[in-house]
Design a protein around this motif. Structure first.
Motif, PDB file in Angstrom:
ATOM      1  N   SER A 265       3.710  -7.062   1.931  1.00  0.00           N
ATOM      2  CA  SER A 265       4.478  -6.665   0.757  1.00  0.00           C
ATOM      3  C   SER A 265       5.967  -6.623   1.056  1.00  0.00           C
ATOM      4  CB  SER A 265       4.020  -5.285   0.268  1.00  0.00           C
ATOM      5  OG  SER A 265       2.631  -5.245   0.086  1.00  0.00           O
TER       6      SER A 265
ATOM      7  N   LEU B 246       1.310  -7.545  -4.137  1.00  0.00           N
ATOM      8  CA  LEU B 246       1.443  -7.274  -2.716  1.00  0.00           C
ATOM      9  C   LEU B 246       1.462  -5.794  -2.376  1.00  0.00           C
ATOM     10  CD1 LEU B 246       4.046 -10.097  -2.180  1.00  0.00           C
ATOM     11  CD2 LEU B 246       1.708 -10.075  -1.310  1.00  0.00           C
ATOM     12  N   LEU B 247       1.893  -4.960  -3.325  1.00  0.00           N
ATOM     13  CA  LEU B 247       1.872  -3.522  -3.079  1.00  0.00           C
ATOM     14  C   LEU B 247       0.506  -2.910  -3.357  1.00  0.00           C
ATOM     15  CD1 LEU B 247       5.361  -2.539  -4.564  1.00  0.00           C
ATOM     16  CD2 LEU B 247       4.696  -2.570  -2.156  1.00  0.00           C
TER      17      LEU B 247
END
Length: 412
Positions: A71, A367-368
């Motif tokens: 991330s 991505l988080l």
């Protein structure tokens, strides 16, 4: 009969502009190849996460922290990639980012601790984020020249690549080590980059949507007042993309682990869970252009988000592996077109700048999501943590419904 002809046109691969300009057809094929390679390589990494987790001895929480490296690297380079595309062109940046991603996928299986894994995932994430922004920017330029909403077809290639990568990973997971497996994927990625990249480097990008409006009308308003009118819809579409990309990213990183850890599924069945998810997304995106032209973007977003919410709940809470896989398939079908619709609509509202902003916010959610799931799994267990995917999908439905007036700006 007019409706039938319209659907046929939506389902056909080539647009009238591609028929009269072979350069556009060549660019579309090359950009599609990069989308497919991106999904293929990412899925290859995803299906080996359980083995690499065992190799490093990482707990759910430390694995989630290591995944945060993807991330952090991606988000940092997403912001930088926009500037690189303006300076060197989206085609050149796509080629270099594709090569970097192919090389960086070799690194994770070489690590022996969660800390080392997190550090190499910074590199992998930087390449992944850069490639996604660059190829989406290249796709937006091409869509402006084609004058046709074909963004779902590019994302269908990503999903198809993910399906093939996950399926291949499931077949060879028991016979090859993660190191050998990912080395083979790196070679394939470099070959695709060399072949498709030659086309991108040979042909310049078509005129951007500001110079070639998709509806043939006047250029978008510029200056402070124009920026103010476009900022709100871009934010709306970015938030919708974030909510659904959170689920897509978490499904990729934690779906296989949920099947293997919580339901005692073998390596093949665990990989199959993500494979059916990717297959459903591919099928949904292949018909995405027809769906948007048939019912409109606002209804497509609401219907897709509602379907995804139901599937994600089933995938998180079902007590049997086959039911989880069914939930993953329903979720993939529902999520299929939400992200590409949101990115394309942001482009119509704010041009390439709108696409870059919405893509960064959306991929940030993708991505988080995985590290957030890791921390929640540590505290409440993985099934409970996965229910947040359904919650965010429901939030996307609410945003799309409440702000449905924003979907009527521009041209579908």
């Amino acid at each position: 009969m007019p409706t039938l002809n319209k659907i046929r046109s939506a389902l056909s691969w080539a647009s009238p502009q591609e028929s009269t300009d072979p350069r556009l057809a060549a660019l579309r094929l090359a950009i599609t190849a990069f989308f497919a390679m991106d999904g293929f390589l990412f899925a290859g990494w995803v299906v080996r996460i359980p083995a690499i987790k065992e190799q490093t001895g990482a707990s759910a929480g430390s694995l989630g922290l290591a995944l945060l490296g993807v991330s952090a690297g991606a988000v940092a380079f997403m912001m930088l990639t926009g500037r690189l595309c303006r300076r060197f062109g989206s085609h050149a940046v796509t080629v270099w980012s594709g090569g970097a991603m192919a090389l960086s996928i070799i690194l994770p299986p070489l690590t022996g601790s969660a800390t080392a894994l997190g550090l190499v995932l910074l590199v992998f994430g930087a390449a992944y984020g850069s490639l996604n922004v660059a190829m989406n920017s290249a796709a937006v330029d091409l869509i402006g020249a084609l004058r046709r909403p074909v963004m779902p077809s590019f994302h269908a290639a990503f999903s198809l690549g993910g399906m093939v990568g996950a399926g291949l990973g499931g077949l060879i997971a028991g016979g090859l080590s993660p190191t050998v497996h990912l080395l083979l994927l790196a070679v394939i990625g470099l070959l695709v980059t060399a072949v498709a990249g030659r086309t991108l480097l040979t042909h310049p990008a078509p005129a951007a949507p500001e110079q070639l409006p998709a509806d043939g009308g006047p250029e978008r308003p510029r200056g402070p007042s124009g920026a103010g009118r476009t900022r709100r819809p871009v934010l709306v579409f970015g938030l919708i993309a974030l909510c659904t990309a959170y689920g897509e990213g978490a499904m990729a990183d934690w779906g296989a682990l949920h099947l293997s850890q919580d339901l005692a599924a073998g390596p093949g069945l665990s990989a199959a869970g993500y494979a059916v998810f990717a297959l459903a997304m591919t099928a949904g995106r292949l018909s995405g252009t027809a769906v948007v032209q048939r019912i409109g973007p606002a209804r497509a977003l609401v219907a897709g988000g509602t379907t995804a919410t139901a599937g994600l709940l089933l995938g998180a809470l079902a007590p049997a592996a086959w039911a989880v896989c069914l939930g993953f398939a329903v979720a993939g079908l529902g999520l299929a077109n939400i992200f590409p619709i949101a990115i394309a609509r942001a482009g119509e509202a704010g041009g390439p700048g709108g696409v870059a902003a919405a893509s960064t916010v959306g991929y940030g959610g993708m991505l988080l999501g995985p590290p957030a799931i890791g921390f929640l799994a540590e505290a409440f267990g993985l099934p409970a943590a996965l229910t947040t995917l359904a919650l965010l999908s429901a939030v996307a439905v609410l945003i799309a419904y409440v702000t449905r007036g924003a979907h009527h700006t521009g041209r579908t």
